[in-house]
Design an enzyme around this catalytic site. Sequence first.
Site, PDB file in Angstrom:
ATOM      1  CB  CYS A  16      40.017  33.154  30.845  1.00 31.27           C
ATOM      2  SG  CYS A  16      40.030  34.709  31.503  1.00 31.27           S
ATOM      3  CB  CYS A  65      41.300  33.190  34.361  1.00 30.70           C
ATOM      4  SG  CYS A  65      39.734  33.954  33.592  1.00 30.70           S
TER       5      CYS A  65
END
Length: 101
Positions: free
Chosen positions: A22, A25
């Site tokens: 991600c 993230c």
Amino acid sequence: MTFNELINSDQPVLVDFFATWCGPCQMMQPILQDTARQLGDKVKIVKVDVDKNPYASSSFQVRGVPTLILFQGGKVLWRQSGVVPAHQLVKVIEDNVTVKA
């Protein structure tokens, strides 16, 4: 210490539910480091990989990553999905946690 012991303690715990694949993230990592540096012992920051810990993420209805959840004494004090700037995280933590003397 188990995850449940951690989130049920008096110590405030900010949990970052993330995934290695991600992009947002990955953007949170330096933000969390900055937040930890600013707050020191006021909060414990824990990262939970949703792919390696599907039970933890499903038990807190984590649908998207990153999702940040602030716990203290087993209660969810705050949660938000997406990238959160360090100054906002610091304010959220300072506004929501109860410091035990």
